[in-house]
Enzyme design. Structure first.
Site, PDB file in Angstrom:
ATOM      1  CE  LYS A 227     -30.109 -47.030 -32.688  1.00  0.00           C
ATOM      2  NZ  LYS A 227     -29.858 -45.807 -31.898  1.00  0.00           N
TER       3      LYS A 227
ATOM      4  CG  ASP B 185     -29.098 -43.912 -34.777  1.00  0.00           C
ATOM      5  OD1 ASP B 185     -28.751 -43.505 -33.663  1.00  0.00           O
ATOM      6  OD2 ASP B 185     -28.293 -44.492 -35.546  1.00  0.00           O
TER       7      ASP B 185
HETATM    8  P1  NDP Z   1     -26.966 -38.066 -38.644  1.00  0.00           P
HETATM    9  O1  NDP Z   1     -27.367 -39.001 -39.720  1.00  0.00           O
HETATM   10  O2  NDP Z   1     -27.722 -36.820 -38.437  1.00  0.00           O
HETATM   11  O3  NDP Z   1     -25.413 -37.671 -38.829  1.00  0.00           O
HETATM   12  C1  NDP Z   1     -24.421 -38.623 -38.891  1.00  0.00           C
HETATM   13  C2  NDP Z   1     -23.096 -37.951 -39.175  1.00  0.00           C
HETATM   14  O4  NDP Z   1     -22.060 -38.905 -39.075  1.00  0.00           O
HETATM   15  C3  NDP Z   1     -23.001 -37.364 -40.575  1.00  0.00           C
HETATM   16  O5  NDP Z   1     -22.124 -36.284 -40.563  1.00  0.00           O
HETATM   17  C4  NDP Z   1     -22.414 -38.534 -41.375  1.00  0.00           C
HETATM   18  O6  NDP Z   1     -21.749 -38.143 -42.551  1.00  0.00           O
HETATM   19  C5  NDP Z   1     -21.443 -39.097 -40.364  1.00  0.00           C
HETATM   20  N1  NDP Z   1     -21.247 -40.519 -40.589  1.00  0.00           N
HETATM   21  C6  NDP Z   1     -22.205 -41.483 -40.674  1.00  0.00           C
HETATM   22  N2  NDP Z   1     -21.642 -42.669 -40.916  1.00  0.00           N
HETATM   23  C7  NDP Z   1     -20.318 -42.458 -40.970  1.00  0.00           C
HETATM   24  C8  NDP Z   1     -19.192 -43.291 -41.209  1.00  0.00           C
HETATM   25  N3  NDP Z   1     -19.336 -44.607 -41.401  1.00  0.00           N
HETATM   26  N4  NDP Z   1     -17.971 -42.709 -41.182  1.00  0.00           N
HETATM   27  C9  NDP Z   1     -17.802 -41.389 -40.982  1.00  0.00           C
HETATM   28  N5  NDP Z   1     -18.834 -40.554 -40.785  1.00  0.00           N
HETATM   29  C10 NDP Z   1     -20.060 -41.082 -40.769  1.00  0.00           C
HETATM   30  O7  NDP Z   1     -26.922 -38.949 -37.290  1.00  0.00           O
HETATM   31  P2  NDP Z   1     -26.957 -38.485 -35.788  1.00  0.00           P
HETATM   32  O8  NDP Z   1     -26.253 -37.181 -35.640  1.00  0.00           O
HETATM   33  O9  NDP Z   1     -28.335 -38.636 -35.288  1.00  0.00           O
HETATM   34  O10 NDP Z   1     -26.103 -39.638 -35.091  1.00  0.00           O
HETATM   35  C11 NDP Z   1     -24.682 -39.546 -34.931  1.00  0.00           C
HETATM   36  C12 NDP Z   1     -24.248 -40.549 -33.871  1.00  0.00           C
HETATM   37  O11 NDP Z   1     -24.896 -40.213 -32.625  1.00  0.00           O
HETATM   38  C13 NDP Z   1     -24.613 -42.012 -34.140  1.00  0.00           C
HETATM   39  O12 NDP Z   1     -23.613 -42.843 -33.569  1.00  0.00           O
HETATM   40  C14 NDP Z   1     -25.909 -42.190 -33.353  1.00  0.00           C
HETATM   41  O13 NDP Z   1     -26.147 -43.541 -33.013  1.00  0.00           O
HETATM   42  C15 NDP Z   1     -25.600 -41.356 -32.126  1.00  0.00           C
HETATM   43  N6  NDP Z   1     -26.749 -40.912 -31.360  1.00  0.00           N
HETATM   44  C16 NDP Z   1     -27.741 -40.184 -31.944  1.00  0.00           C
HETATM   45  C17 NDP Z   1     -28.806 -39.748 -31.187  1.00  0.00           C
HETATM   46  C18 NDP Z   1     -29.867 -38.862 -31.737  1.00  0.00           C
HETATM   47  O14 NDP Z   1     -30.702 -38.387 -30.952  1.00  0.00           O
HETATM   48  N7  NDP Z   1     -29.885 -38.575 -33.029  1.00  0.00           N
HETATM   49  C19 NDP Z   1     -28.942 -40.123 -29.774  1.00  0.00           C
HETATM   50  C20 NDP Z   1     -27.788 -40.808 -29.229  1.00  0.00           C
HETATM   51  C21 NDP Z   1     -26.750 -41.204 -30.017  1.00  0.00           C
HETATM   52  P3  NDP Z   1     -22.563 -37.973 -43.945  1.00  0.00           P
HETATM   53  O15 NDP Z   1     -23.333 -36.706 -43.795  1.00  0.00           O
HETATM   54  O16 NDP Z   1     -21.490 -37.904 -44.969  1.00  0.00           O
HETATM   55  O17 NDP Z   1     -23.445 -39.164 -44.074  1.00  0.00           O
END
Ligand code: NDP
Length: 459
Positions: free
Chosen positions: A114, A154
């Protein structure tokens, strides 16, 4: 195992795995695996570097860049890059550690890693993001390669950033090679990769519902609470709706949108598309709060997660970030009737929340709930990344049907493996569902530990 107390997230992820192994019969049957855990808990390598770039005002900016190359027993290091101001070594070590066992559960040959930077993409122009990606890759390029380490996206790293990063890698190496996944469709990306984590999560939940109800129920008609509104949340929502489920919440880092009437209409695909378009512009969902039809249909709650604001929930899908379900949230979800919790996010639940969920697995009680950890339920993304690597190596592009069918199969295999392993190594109370947490942790761990042993990493 020496875990530095200055690494709380890593310590949490390590303990979560270690405790489930301890509480099973694994170490009684195979005491030598204790040694393997001690070795596997330390990354093979951690790369840390500075990233210097110039903002639109011509001012110098500097950030911390990282790549944790945790374990390569099963294949090249594989895992995403996160750009978020909270990024530090503890968070990346927790994510890399989880990634090792998640990747093992895909059944593909992928090691675990990562990386990322404490760079905040919010409020940055496209030009600044491109400059940052170029500076970041200028250093990272020397540490990665298609058979060494293959990063992906991510939080904060989507197709746009992958494009800038790939372009810079190609310039430095003068080689077009599959060094990143999540690429654009016309230049080596896999169809269904953007959708894969969210879709895979729902395929996994479908297996949970099918198993728990002896095939009598599906996600159709279920109220599904989702947190987040990024990549994972969007596609989990769209697949839920497509399969007849009702999405009753979405959120972001500033607040949550929850339906006023959980028995009325949920989010529509058009509304999810509108949220997705906002997120491309790096805006907040609060913008929608006073706009129709949102204002009438939804309540916007500032600085809140959805979990305690919904009177009735059937399925809860944390899809934002780590530790976004607390013990109190878990109790509120159970009180609201939640039957299934599956993490789209990595380590979405605190240890207290996990303990609450895991102690409610008896199906003969009024408030039973079945919990699936992220390392199993959200592995669809990395699995299709693995398929993207296979397509790049063979210079082929598969149809979306073929990729989706493989994704389906991988999620089903992962579910069955977790279930089977839990039944083999963990005593399940009468009338309770097997622990998918323990089963997935043990299955992933055995696979990695065996490969490490064969390769002389421990003896
Ligand atoms: P994105 O950046 O596309 O979206 C993240 C979302 O989570 C946004 O809505 C963001 O809000 C919100 N967010 C981020 N940080 C915080 C926080 N500290 N508190 C509250 N809300 C928060 O990321 P992904 O959708 O790709 O990833 C989401 C999760 O899924 C993560 O944990 C990631 O590790 C996991 N994941 C992702 C994969 C992938 O293929 N993308 C694969 C497996 C797991 P805002 O828009 O306001 O920033």
């Amino acid at each position: 195992m020496a875990v530095l107390p200055s690494e709380p997230e890593f310590e949490q992820a390590y303990k979560e795995l270690a405790v489930t192994l301890e509480n099973s019969t694994l170490f009684q049957k195979y005491p030598q695996y204790r040694k393997a855990l001690r070795i596997a808990a330390i990354p093979e390598r951690v790369v840390q570097f500075r990233v210097v770039w110039e903002d639109d005002k011509g001012e110098l900016q500097v950030n911390r860049g990282y790549r944790v190359q945790f374990n390569s027993a099963l294949g090249p290091y594989k895992g995403g890059l996160r750009f978020h101001p909270s990024v530090n070594l503890s968070i990346l070590k927790f994510l890399g550690f989880e990634q090792i066992f998640k990747n093992a559960l895909t059944g593909l040959n992928l090691g675990g890693g990562k990386g990322g930077a404490d760079f905040d993409p919010k409020g940055k122009s496209d030009n600044e993001i491109r400059k940052f990606c170029v500076a970041f890759m200028t250093e990272l390029a020397r540490h990665i390669g298609p058979d060494t380490d293959v990063p992906a996206g991510d939080i904060g790293v989507s197709g746009r950033e992958i494009g800038y990063l790939f372009g810079q890698y190609k310039k430095i190496r003068n080689q077009w090679e599959g060094v990143l996944t999540g690429k654009g469709n016309s230049w080596g990306g896999s169809l269904i990769r953007p959708e894969a984590t969210g879709y895979g999560l729902i395929y996994y939940v479908q297996k949970m519902i099918e198993y728990a109800t002896n095939g009598k129920e599906t996600i159709a008609g279920k109220r599904v609470a989702i947190s987040g509104s990024g990549n994972v949340a969007q596609y989990a929502a769209l697949k839920t709706i497509q399969l007849g489920g009702k999405v009753i919440s979405m959120s972001d880092s500033k607040g949550a949108l929850v339906v006023r009437d959980v028995d009325g209409e949920g989010f529509t695909p058009q509304e999810i598309e509108e949220i997705a378009a906002l997120k491309v512009e790096r805006q907040q969902i609060s913008i929608l709060a006073n706009k129709e039809p949102y204002a009438t249909k939804y309540k916007y709650i500032e600085n809140a997660r959805p979990w305690t604001h919904l009177p009735k929930v059937d399925v809860a899908l944390p899809c934002a970030t780590q530790n976004e379900v607390s013990g109190d949230d878990a109790r509120a979800l159970i009180a609201a009737g939640t039957r299934y919790v599956a993490e789209g996010s990595n380590m979405g639940s605190t240890q207290e929340a996990i303990d609450v969920f895991e102690s409610h697995r008896e199906t003969n009680t009024a408030n039973f709930v079945w919990y699936a950890p992220g390392k199993a339920a959200n592995l669809g993304g990395v699995a299709v990344s693995g398929l993207e690597m296979a397509q790049n190596s063979s210079r082929e592009s598969w149809t979306s049907e073929k990729v989706d069918q493989r994704l389906h199969q991988i999620m089903e295999n992962c579910f069955n493996l977790g279930l089977k392993t839990a039944k083999e190594y963990v005593k399940t109370p009468e009338g309770a569902l097997p622990s998918l947490l323990a089963g997935s942790n043990i299955a992933g761990f055995i696979k990695v530990a065996e490969a490490m042993h064969d390769q002389g990493d421990w003896w």
